[in-house]
Design an enzyme around this catalytic site. Structure first.
Site, PDB file in Angstrom:
ATOM      1  N   ASP A   1      47.443  15.332  79.381  1.00  0.00           N
ATOM      2  CA  ASP A   1      46.517  14.077  79.321  1.00  0.00           C
ATOM      3  C   ASP A   1      46.156  13.834  80.869  1.00  0.00           C
ATOM      4  O   ASP A   1      46.412  14.723  81.631  1.00  0.00           O
ATOM      5  CB  ASP A   1      46.924  12.756  78.985  1.00  0.00           C
ATOM      6  CG  ASP A   1      48.711  12.799  79.526  1.00  0.00           C
ATOM      7  OD1 ASP A   1      48.952  13.354  80.455  1.00  0.00           O
ATOM      8  OD2 ASP A   1      49.557  11.607  78.889  1.00  0.00           O
TER       9      ASP A   1
ATOM     10  N   HIS B   1      54.927   5.256  73.934  1.00  0.00           N
ATOM     11  CA  HIS B   1      53.858   6.504  74.123  1.00  0.00           C
ATOM     12  C   HIS B   1      54.344   7.662  74.501  1.00  0.00           C
ATOM     13  O   HIS B   1      55.133   7.751  75.208  1.00  0.00           O
ATOM     14  CB  HIS B   1      52.760   5.962  74.769  1.00  0.00           C
ATOM     15  CG  HIS B   1      52.577   6.020  76.506  1.00  0.00           C
ATOM     16  ND1 HIS B   1      52.246   5.038  77.293  1.00  0.00           N
ATOM     17  CD2 HIS B   1      53.492   6.822  77.245  1.00  0.00           C
ATOM     18  CE1 HIS B   1      52.555   5.499  78.584  1.00  0.00           C
ATOM     19  NE2 HIS B   1      53.290   6.475  78.279  1.00  0.00           N
TER      20      HIS B   1
ATOM     21  N   ASN C   1      56.659   1.670  76.249  1.00  0.00           N
ATOM     22  CA  ASN C   1      56.249   1.067  74.843  1.00  0.00           C
ATOM     23  C   ASN C   1      56.121   2.124  73.709  1.00  0.00           C
ATOM     24  O   ASN C   1      55.560   2.023  72.932  1.00  0.00           O
ATOM     25  CB  ASN C   1      54.654   0.789  74.774  1.00  0.00           C
ATOM     26  CG  ASN C   1      53.551   1.832  75.695  1.00  0.00           C
ATOM     27  OD1 ASN C   1      53.989   3.005  75.697  1.00  0.00           O
ATOM     28  ND2 ASN C   1      52.496   1.375  75.753  1.00  0.00           N
TER      29      ASN C   1
ATOM     30  N   GLU D   1      48.964   5.486  72.696  1.00  0.00           N
ATOM     31  CA  GLU D   1      49.752   4.104  72.770  1.00  0.00           C
ATOM     32  C   GLU D   1      50.186   3.638  71.275  1.00  0.00           C
ATOM     33  O   GLU D   1      49.670   4.414  70.275  1.00  0.00           O
ATOM     34  CB  GLU D   1      48.650   3.200  73.330  1.00  0.00           C
ATOM     35  CG  GLU D   1      48.160   3.542  74.830  1.00  0.00           C
ATOM     36  CD  GLU D   1      49.105   3.369  75.622  1.00  0.00           C
ATOM     37  OE1 GLU D   1      50.376   3.275  75.454  1.00  0.00           O
ATOM     38  OE2 GLU D   1      48.825   2.950  76.785  1.00  0.00           O
TER      39      GLU D   1
HETATM   40  C1  F6R Z   1      52.263  11.965  81.339  1.00  0.00           C
HETATM   41  C2  F6R Z   1      52.661  11.303  80.001  1.00  0.00           C
HETATM   42  C3  F6R Z   1      53.226   9.972  79.966  1.00  0.00           C
HETATM   43  C4  F6R Z   1      54.552  10.079  80.471  1.00  0.00           C
HETATM   44  C5  F6R Z   1      55.230   8.728  80.433  1.00  0.00           C
HETATM   45  C6  F6R Z   1      56.460   8.428  81.329  1.00  0.00           C
HETATM   46  O1  F6R Z   1      51.464  13.347  81.088  1.00  0.00           O
HETATM   47  O2  F6R Z   1      51.882  11.812  79.180  1.00  0.00           O
HETATM   48  O3  F6R Z   1      53.743   9.877  78.625  1.00  0.00           O
HETATM   49  O4  F6R Z   1      55.534  11.085  80.191  1.00  0.00           O
HETATM   50  O5  F6R Z   1      54.360   7.544  80.529  1.00  0.00           O
HETATM   51  O6  F6R Z   1      56.221   8.474  82.391  1.00  0.00           O
HETATM   52  P1  F6R Z   1      57.262   8.536  83.793  1.00  0.00           P
HETATM   53  O7  F6R Z   1      57.822   9.805  83.581  1.00  0.00           O
HETATM   54  O8  F6R Z   1      56.482   8.477  85.042  1.00  0.00           O
HETATM   55  O9  F6R Z   1      58.097   7.357  83.482  1.00  0.00           O
END
Ligand code: F6R
Length: 250
Positions: free
Chosen positions: A77, A147, A145, A152
């Protein structure tokens, strides 16, 4: 506390261990994969969770154990509106923490473009992945959440790469990388759930107490679009690396 390895949870293989052990064991999987398939297609993630793994991949590369010369990479992303020079962009993150430190040719690395994108234009990312032969190993973190990527809660399981409206909770969680929550972009381009599920194998990492509830819901609860990570219960080859805090409700 020592880690324990290779427990099965449904059709998922789960490792509960320290972050260091997770990084080492998962890095070994990349080393093995690239020995068998030097031109493997690798799906990468950003955020705090993969940092130790990336450092370990760099270490293994510097030790001469592995080369990324023939790999192609696709990131999950990118924020809409941030170009790759922006220090908060995921392109910049990947260049800084991994790509500039290993021998992957820059032209082989793909991060969705957050600039000038439209609902129609971003789907080309799935075509690029397909043209590269599909993703062999996709790395995932998880949002509090549920994702995966930036899909989301409520994102259809059939989704391909698309523009996402980021939830308030996601923007708050990621505000630590920005000056304030208001500076966190409101939209992102993300691989869809189907794009992720098309990967041949998935490595899922979760760390910290804040992820414990969602790890529980994703693994033990129903498969539902309300908890995007629960879709992983349907994937035939998922390996999970959880630290003790993230695993505490299992
Ligand atoms: C990042 C992504 C997100 C993160 C998630 C956890 O490319 O796609 O799904 O993996 O938000 O983020 P952290 O590792 O910062 O807790």
């Amino acid at each position: 506390m020592a880690g324990f390895w290779g427990r099965r949870f449904g059709n998922m293989k789960i490792h509960i261990c320290t972050k260091e052990q997770a990084a080492q064991r998962a890095a070994e999987r990349y080393v093995q994969l690239l020995r068998e398939k030097p031109n493997a297609v690798l799906g990468f993630a950003t955020g705090s969770t993969p940092l130790q793994l990336y450092a370990e991949l760099v270490r293994r590369y510097q030790a001469g154990d592995v080369s990324f010369r023939n790999t192609t990479t696709f990131n999950l992303d990118e924020y809409v509106g941030l170009d790759g020079e922006n220090t908060e962009s995921y392109r910049y993150f990947m260049d800084t923490h991994l790509f500039s430190k290993i021998d992957v040719p820059k032209g082989n690395t793909h991060v969705p473009s957050g600039i000038g994108c439209t609902d129609a234009s971003v789907t080309v990312y799935d075509d690029l992945i397909a043209a590269a032969g599909g993703i062999d190993l996709q790395l995932l973190g998880v949002g509090r959440n549920g994702h995966i990527g930036f899909n989301e809660p409520g994102t259809p399981f059939g989704s391909i790469t698309h523009i996402v409206n980021l939830s308030r909770s996601t923007r708050e969680a990621n505000a630590r990388f920005f000056n304030s929550v208001d500076d966190v972009p409101r939209q992102a381009v993300s691989m869809g759930i189907k794009t992720v599920m098309n990967a041949r194998a998935i490595l899922f990492f979760a760390q910290g107490e804040k992820k414990a509830q969602v790890v529980h819901d994703a693994l033990c609860g129903p498969v539902t679009e309300d908890v995007p990570a629960s879709v992983l219960q349907l994937h035939p080859d998922v390996e999970l690396y959880l630290d003790f805090d993230a695993a505490k409700l299992l």
